[in-house]
Design a protein around this motif. Structure first.
Motif, PDB file in Angstrom:
ATOM      1  N   ASP A   1       0.196  -2.277  -4.779  1.00  0.00           N
ATOM      2  CA  ASP A   1      -1.069  -2.790  -5.305  1.00  0.00           C
ATOM      3  C   ASP A   1      -2.209  -1.787  -5.170  1.00  0.00           C
ATOM      4  N   VAL A   2      -2.065  -0.862  -4.241  1.00  0.00           N
ATOM      5  CA  VAL A   2      -3.098   0.150  -4.030  1.00  0.00           C
ATOM      6  C   VAL A   2      -2.422   1.396  -3.477  1.00  0.00           C
ATOM      7  N   GLY A   3      -2.978   2.566  -3.812  1.00  0.00           N
ATOM      8  CA  GLY A   3      -2.411   3.817  -3.327  1.00  0.00           C
ATOM      9  C   GLY A   3      -3.494   4.738  -2.795  1.00  0.00           C
ATOM     10  N   PHE A   4      -3.147   5.502  -1.770  1.00  0.00           N
ATOM     11  CA  PHE A   4      -4.047   6.511  -1.224  1.00  0.00           C
ATOM     12  C   PHE A   4      -3.370   7.866  -1.407  1.00  0.00           C
ATOM     13  N   GLY A   5      -3.944   8.693  -2.293  1.00  0.00           N
ATOM     14  CA  GLY A   5      -3.346   9.982  -2.597  1.00  0.00           C
ATOM     15  C   GLY A   5      -4.390  11.074  -2.690  1.00  0.00           C
ATOM     16  N   ARG A   6      -3.993  12.233  -3.264  1.00  0.00           N
ATOM     17  CA  ARG A   6      -4.889  13.391  -3.318  1.00  0.00           C
ATOM     18  C   ARG A   6      -4.990  14.029  -4.698  1.00  0.00           C
ATOM     19  N   ILE A   7      -4.164  13.609  -5.641  1.00  0.00           N
ATOM     20  CA  ILE A   7      -4.127  14.283  -6.931  1.00  0.00           C
ATOM     21  C   ILE A   7      -5.013  13.560  -7.938  1.00  0.00           C
TER      22      ILE A   7
ATOM     23  N   LEU B   1       0.825  -7.421   4.699  1.00  0.00           N
ATOM     24  CA  LEU B   1       0.598  -6.043   4.259  1.00  0.00           C
ATOM     25  C   LEU B   1       1.860  -5.220   4.495  1.00  0.00           C
ATOM     26  N   SER B   2       2.299  -4.471   3.467  1.00  0.00           N
ATOM     27  CA  SER B   2       3.444  -3.579   3.616  1.00  0.00           C
ATOM     28  C   SER B   2       3.046  -2.172   3.202  1.00  0.00           C
ATOM     29  N   LEU B   3       3.608  -1.166   3.868  1.00  0.00           N
ATOM     30  CA  LEU B   3       3.252   0.230   3.637  1.00  0.00           C
ATOM     31  C   LEU B   3       4.438   1.006   3.077  1.00  0.00           C
TER      32      LEU B   3
ATOM     33  N   VAL C   1       0.844  -1.200   0.000  1.00  0.00           N
ATOM     34  CA  VAL C   1       0.000   0.000   0.000  1.00  0.00           C
ATOM     35  C   VAL C   1       0.876   1.246   0.000  1.00  0.00           C
ATOM     36  N   GLY C   2       0.640   2.129  -0.974  1.00  0.00           N
ATOM     37  CA  GLY C   2       1.310   3.418  -1.003  1.00  0.00           C
ATOM     38  C   GLY C   2       0.384   4.482  -0.418  1.00  0.00           C
ATOM     39  N   PHE C   3       0.960   5.498   0.221  1.00  0.00           N
ATOM     40  CA  PHE C   3       0.130   6.546   0.823  1.00  0.00           C
ATOM     41  C   PHE C   3       0.893   7.856   0.893  1.00  0.00           C
ATOM     42  N   VAL C   4       0.163   8.965   0.779  1.00  0.00           N
ATOM     43  CA  VAL C   4       0.758  10.274   1.016  1.00  0.00           C
ATOM     44  C   VAL C   4       0.682  10.550   2.516  1.00  0.00           C
TER      45      VAL C   4
ATOM     46  N   MET D   1       2.006  10.956  -7.466  1.00  0.00           N
ATOM     47  CA  MET D   1       2.621  10.680  -8.763  1.00  0.00           C
ATOM     48  C   MET D   1       3.513   9.450  -8.690  1.00  0.00           C
ATOM     49  N   ASP D   2       4.241   9.312  -7.594  1.00  0.00           N
ATOM     50  CA  ASP D   2       5.080   8.122  -7.420  1.00  0.00           C
ATOM     51  C   ASP D   2       4.219   6.869  -7.271  1.00  0.00           C
ATOM     52  N   GLN D   3       3.046   7.033  -6.662  1.00  0.00           N
ATOM     53  CA  GLN D   3       2.132   5.898  -6.525  1.00  0.00           C
ATOM     54  C   GLN D   3       1.689   5.386  -7.900  1.00  0.00           C
ATOM     55  N   ILE D   4       1.383   6.310  -8.797  1.00  0.00           N
ATOM     56  CA  ILE D   4       0.940   5.916 -10.134  1.00  0.00           C
ATOM     57  C   ILE D   4       2.014   5.090 -10.831  1.00  0.00           C
ATOM     58  N   ARG D   5       3.251   5.566 -10.737  1.00  0.00           N
ATOM     59  CA  ARG D   5       4.356   4.821 -11.354  1.00  0.00           C
ATOM     60  C   ARG D   5       4.555   3.473 -10.673  1.00  0.00           C
ATOM     61  N   ALA D   6       4.441   3.464  -9.351  1.00  0.00           N
ATOM     62  CA  ALA D   6       4.647   2.222  -8.600  1.00  0.00           C
ATOM     63  C   ALA D   6       3.559   1.201  -8.902  1.00  0.00           C
TER      64      ALA D   6
END
Length: 307
Positions: A141-147, A121-123, A94-97, A129-134
């Motif tokens: 596998d999933v990202g929580f962002g704002r853009i 689960l790993s964070l 999981v990616g997150f801002v 933008m880095d989440q999109i590339r990742a």
């Protein structure tokens, strides 16, 4: 030669007595003696000095003992790791801002782990933008962002629109004068925005809020992250526009005020690969909506429930 031969041999070598070794192994002594004899015949060596009391290892036996113990330890480790791999049926990254940590994300992660103990689960803290590339590279596998970012390979779900608020230094005249602030009242202040890079980012959402209303801050100070922005606010270096979830970050040197425009919001967006229909993704999304409802937090309804 089999593993049981090694276990039997190690027991006899450590107990230095066939009777005690047999009791330790929960077998009768005669079968144990036969197994050790078979082992010596297989190796064509003598492992024990039979006439010694207590039982002693030969030099060959000492060599064999050292390596037998290591081999049995590795076998035990292999058994343990294999069971662990068998129990961890799935994994999810999981990616997150950083700003989402002040909202419901920590509770989402804890609840997901509780309800899915076999998922590893790993964070990973990273910009939207880095989440999109990742996501494209298979790193997360999933990202929580704002853009808001359009990409044919990425599925985005807007979970909620979080209100923006103003962070003032404690005792700032504007914070003391009004319980609710307006952007036009802030243009003479130094506006601290974050993150500095990569762009676009939350900083651009804040700057766009001023530009859309024909306003321009007197001075803009770009910093790397939200904690630095709030630290500079506390030091009296300026003010900052932050998501309302930052209320949860207790600071006695910063005061917060709501903004008078309800359209000043920053979305929380869950992103995943467009074709990913995995069970874990569906369960996490369902969990998010369930927690929003349980906590009575305003949110964008699920597409499955929307009329």
């Amino acid at each position: 030669m089999e593993l049981r031969h090694l276990r039997y041999f190690v027991a006899v070598a450590e107990e230095r007595n066939f009777t005690r070794a047999a009791k330790r192994l929960h077998i009768a002594q005669p079968p144990l003696s036969r197994q050790i004899q078979q082992l010596e015949e297989t190796l064509d060596v003598q492992l024990f000095e039979r006439n010694a009391r207590p039982l002693k290892l030969t030099e060959t036996g000492k060599f064999f003992y050292e390596h037998a113990v290591q081999l049995l330890a590795k076998t035990s480790e292999l058994e343990s790791m294999t069971r662990r791999v068998g129990n961890i049926e799935r994994s999810m990254s999981v990616g997150f801002v950083a700003s989402t940590l002040y909202g419901l994300l920590p509770k989402i992660i804890r609840r997901f782990r509780d309800e899915n103990p076999t998922v590893e689960l790993s964070l990973h803290e990273m910009s939207t933008m880095d989440q999109i590339r990742a996501l494209k590279d298979g790193i997360i596998d999933v990202g929580f962002g704002r853009i808001r970012m359009e990409d044919a390979n990425i599925r985005r779900v807007v979970l909620r629109e979080e209100k923006m608020i103003v962070a003032f230094p404690l005792g700032h005249p504007l914070a003391l004068a009004k319980p609710i602030a307006a952007l036009r009242d802030l243009i003479d202040e130094t506006l601290i925005v974050y993150p500095k890079t990569p762009r676009p980012s939350y900083a651009d959402q804040v700057l766009a809020a001023f530009q859309d209303r024909g306003l321009k801050p007197r001075k803009i100070y770009e910093v790397r992250e939200i904690q630095i922005a709030l630290g500079l606010v506390a030091a009296g270096e300026g003010i900052s526009i932050v998501p309302s979830s930052v209320y949860g970050l207790k600071r006695d040197d910063v005061s917060y005020r709501e903004l008078d425009d309800p359209t000043l919001v920053s979305p929380i967006i869950m992103s995943m690969r467009a074709m990913d229909e995995s069970r874990d993704i569906k369960e996490m999304l369902a969990l998010v909506y369930r927690l929003y409802e349980d906590e009575q937090i305003p949110h964008v309804p699920s597409a499955d429930k929307a009329p």
